[in-house]
Design a protein around this motif. Structure first.
Motif, PDB file in Angstrom:
ATOM      1  N   ARG A 211       0.809  -1.204   0.000  1.00  0.00           N
ATOM      2  CA  ARG A 211       0.000   0.000   0.000  1.00  0.00           C
ATOM      3  C   ARG A 211       0.852   1.268   0.000  1.00  0.00           C
ATOM      4  O   ARG A 211       0.335   2.354  -0.219  1.00  0.00           O
ATOM      5  N   ASP A 212       2.130   1.118   0.267  1.00  0.00           N
ATOM      6  CA  ASP A 212       3.042   2.262   0.252  1.00  0.00           C
ATOM      7  C   ASP A 212       3.622   2.537  -1.129  1.00  0.00           C
ATOM      8  O   ASP A 212       4.368   3.505  -1.305  1.00  0.00           O
ATOM      9  N   TYR A 213       3.283   1.702  -2.103  1.00  0.00           N
ATOM     10  CA  TYR A 213       3.804   1.911  -3.461  1.00  0.00           C
ATOM     11  C   TYR A 213       3.377   3.277  -3.997  1.00  0.00           C
ATOM     12  O   TYR A 213       2.218   3.668  -3.875  1.00  0.00           O
ATOM     13  N   ARG A 214       4.344   4.000  -4.574  1.00  0.00           N
ATOM     14  CA  ARG A 214       4.055   5.218  -5.315  1.00  0.00           C
ATOM     15  C   ARG A 214       4.836   5.158  -6.627  1.00  0.00           C
ATOM     16  O   ARG A 214       5.974   4.663  -6.663  1.00  0.00           O
ATOM     17  N   PRO A 215       4.265   5.657  -7.714  1.00  0.00           N
ATOM     18  CA  PRO A 215       4.975   5.645  -8.996  1.00  0.00           C
ATOM     19  C   PRO A 215       6.314   6.383  -8.896  1.00  0.00           C
ATOM     20  O   PRO A 215       6.506   7.257  -8.050  1.00  0.00           O
ATOM     21  N   ARG A 216       7.238   6.029  -9.755  1.00  0.00           N
ATOM     22  CA  ARG A 216       8.594   6.580  -9.714  1.00  0.00           C
ATOM     23  C   ARG A 216       8.599   8.098  -9.801  1.00  0.00           C
ATOM     24  O   ARG A 216       9.415   8.771  -9.179  1.00  0.00           O
ATOM     25  N   THR A 217       7.678   8.671 -10.589  1.00  0.00           N
ATOM     26  CA  THR A 217       7.647  10.131 -10.776  1.00  0.00           C
ATOM     27  C   THR A 217       6.722  10.843  -9.792  1.00  0.00           C
ATOM     28  O   THR A 217       6.515  12.046  -9.902  1.00  0.00           O
ATOM     29  N   TYR A 218       6.170  10.098  -8.846  1.00  0.00           N
ATOM     30  CA  TYR A 218       5.140  10.649  -7.965  1.00  0.00           C
ATOM     31  C   TYR A 218       5.612  11.907  -7.236  1.00  0.00           C
ATOM     32  O   TYR A 218       4.963  12.964  -7.297  1.00  0.00           O
ATOM     33  N   ASP A 219       6.736  11.818  -6.545  1.00  0.00           N
ATOM     34  CA  ASP A 219       7.188  12.938  -5.710  1.00  0.00           C
ATOM     35  C   ASP A 219       7.450  14.197  -6.524  1.00  0.00           C
ATOM     36  O   ASP A 219       7.029  15.299  -6.141  1.00  0.00           O
ATOM     37  N   VAL A 220       8.154  14.054  -7.640  1.00  0.00           N
ATOM     38  CA  VAL A 220       8.480  15.241  -8.433  1.00  0.00           C
ATOM     39  C   VAL A 220       7.230  15.852  -9.044  1.00  0.00           C
ATOM     40  O   VAL A 220       7.103  17.081  -9.131  1.00  0.00           O
ATOM     41  N   GLN A 221       6.267  15.023  -9.440  1.00  0.00           N
ATOM     42  CA  GLN A 221       5.044  15.568 -10.010  1.00  0.00           C
ATOM     43  C   GLN A 221       4.218  16.312  -8.954  1.00  0.00           C
ATOM     44  O   GLN A 221       3.663  17.381  -9.230  1.00  0.00           O
ATOM     45  N   VAL A 222       4.139  15.757  -7.745  1.00  0.00           N
ATOM     46  CA  VAL A 222       3.404  16.441  -6.685  1.00  0.00           C
ATOM     47  C   VAL A 222       4.070  17.782  -6.370  1.00  0.00           C
ATOM     48  O   VAL A 222       3.388  18.800  -6.188  1.00  0.00           O
ATOM     49  N   ARG A 223       5.394  17.810  -6.342  1.00  0.00           N
ATOM     50  CA  ARG A 223       6.092  19.069  -6.090  1.00  0.00           C
ATOM     51  C   ARG A 223       5.809  20.080  -7.202  1.00  0.00           C
ATOM     52  O   ARG A 223       5.643  21.275  -6.945  1.00  0.00           O
ATOM     53  N   GLN A 224       5.750  19.601  -8.430  1.00  0.00           N
ATOM     54  CA  GLN A 224       5.420  20.492  -9.547  1.00  0.00           C
ATOM     55  C   GLN A 224       4.001  21.031  -9.410  1.00  0.00           C
ATOM     56  O   GLN A 224       3.759  22.227  -9.596  1.00  0.00           O
ATOM     57  N   PHE A 225       3.055  20.153  -9.082  1.00  0.00           N
ATOM     58  CA  PHE A 225       1.676  20.594  -8.921  1.00  0.00           C
ATOM     59  C   PHE A 225       1.580  21.719  -7.890  1.00  0.00           C
ATOM     60  O   PHE A 225       0.799  22.661  -8.040  1.00  0.00           O
ATOM     61  N   LYS A 226       2.381  21.617  -6.836  1.00  0.00           N
ATOM     62  CA  LYS A 226       2.297  22.588  -5.748  1.00  0.00           C
ATOM     63  C   LYS A 226       2.769  23.984  -6.147  1.00  0.00           C
ATOM     64  O   LYS A 226       2.375  24.970  -5.513  1.00  0.00           O
ATOM     65  N   ILE A 227       3.603  24.088  -7.182  1.00  0.00           N
ATOM     66  CA  ILE A 227       4.084  25.418  -7.572  1.00  0.00           C
ATOM     67  C   ILE A 227       3.176  26.084  -8.593  1.00  0.00           C
ATOM     68  O   ILE A 227       3.325  27.264  -8.885  1.00  0.00           O
ATOM     69  N   TYR A 228       2.211  25.340  -9.148  1.00  0.00           N
ATOM     70  CA  TYR A 228       1.313  25.919 -10.137  1.00  0.00           C
ATOM     71  C   TYR A 228       0.262  26.787  -9.439  1.00  0.00           C
ATOM     72  O   TYR A 228      -0.238  26.427  -8.368  1.00  0.00           O
ATOM     73  N   PRO A 229      -0.118  27.896 -10.037  1.00  0.00           N
ATOM     74  CA  PRO A 229      -1.136  28.761  -9.416  1.00  0.00           C
ATOM     75  C   PRO A 229      -2.515  28.105  -9.443  1.00  0.00           C
ATOM     76  O   PRO A 229      -2.851  27.371 -10.377  1.00  0.00           O
ATOM     77  N   ASP A 230      -3.290  28.375  -8.416  1.00  0.00           N
ATOM     78  CA  ASP A 230      -4.655  27.862  -8.298  1.00  0.00           C
ATOM     79  C   ASP A 230      -5.644  29.014  -8.370  1.00  0.00           C
ATOM     80  O   ASP A 230      -5.345  30.131  -7.950  1.00  0.00           O
ATOM     81  N   THR A 231      -6.831  28.719  -8.897  1.00  0.00           N
ATOM     82  CA  THR A 231      -7.937  29.662  -8.821  1.00  0.00           C
ATOM     83  C   THR A 231      -9.208  28.896  -8.490  1.00  0.00           C
ATOM     84  O   THR A 231      -9.286  27.675  -8.683  1.00  0.00           O
TER      85      THR A 231
END
Length: 226
Positions: A29-49
């Motif tokens: 259940r702890d499995y995360r895709p290889r790109t998971y962390d970097v993609q989440v970090r990218q999502f966090k820098i994008y502006p939200d509305t």
């Protein structure tokens, strides 16, 4: 968290005698895709509305450019290839903190491929729903049933021949949509061929959609933006 689950596999010996071998496979259940962390970090820098329309899910969501496909500048893609309900729960705060106008959720096929119990997938789905309603109460949540697969292709064996599990989880999604008064888009039957598989014209390998599949999906979704 890793818990062992036993699979029984039948092997036919050279003399035609069948023997039963128990093989243990761990459910991770702890499995995360290889790109998971970097993609989440990218999502966090994008502006939200608060006008954002977020498409949340795994690779089936991630592979579409939703703003171009639907001609919606406010569409935001939050799909991660290989993601599961556990992964969605871990990164959900990045989505809800922006208080988006709508979230379109499609998740679960990778959970099924990794042999997570159906009831656990449905429970995670309910937790996702309740968190969105609590953390972003003005967001319209649209839940979508899991798409079928087509086992006549040979590339994604882990995902094939699990139609019963897909049906069970989809029934759970439908019940949750009713329980929480959500908009439900029952995608699954809209992609089926006469044999109950994902239509071959919509896929190149039996799991992911091709351009025709995405055009079909877009036409299904379009009324929800009028």
């Amino acid at each position: 968290m890793k818990f062992p689950v036993t699979r029984v596999i039948l092997y036919t010996a050279l003399l035609g005698t069948a023997s039963v071998v128990a093989q243990t496979e761990e459910i991770n259940r702890d499995y995360r895709p290889r790109t998971y962390d970097v993609q989440v970090r990218q999502f966090k820098i994008y502006p939200d509305t608060t006008e954002d329309i977020v498409f949340l899910g795994n690779s089936i969501t991630a592979r579409a450019q939703w703003n171009e496909l639907l001609q919606l500048p406010q569409a935001k893609n939050r799909g991660i290839s290989g993601d599961t309900t556990f992964g969605i729960l871990e990164r959900l705060d990045e989505v809800t903190e922006g208080q988006p106008a709508q979230i379109f959720l499609l998740i679960g096929i990778n959970d099924i491929s990794r042999n997570f119990p159906d009831e656990e997938i449905i429970q995670n789905y309910e937790t996702i729903i309740t968190r969105i309603k609590k953390e972003s109460p003005n967001t319209r949540l649209v839940v979508q049933t899991i798409l079928p697969v087509n086992s006549s292709f040979g590339e994604y064996e882990r995902h094939y021949n699990k139609d019963g599990h897909i049906a069970k989880v989809n029934e759970g999604i439908k019940q949750l949509a009713k329980k929480y008064g959500l908009t439900l888009i029952d995608l699954h039957p809209l992609f089926l061929d006469d044999s109950g598989s994902l239509k071959a014209e919509y896929t190149d390998e039996g799991l992911h959609l091709n351009e025709k599949g995405y055009l079909h999906w877009a036409e299904i979704l379009r009324p929800y933006f009028d």
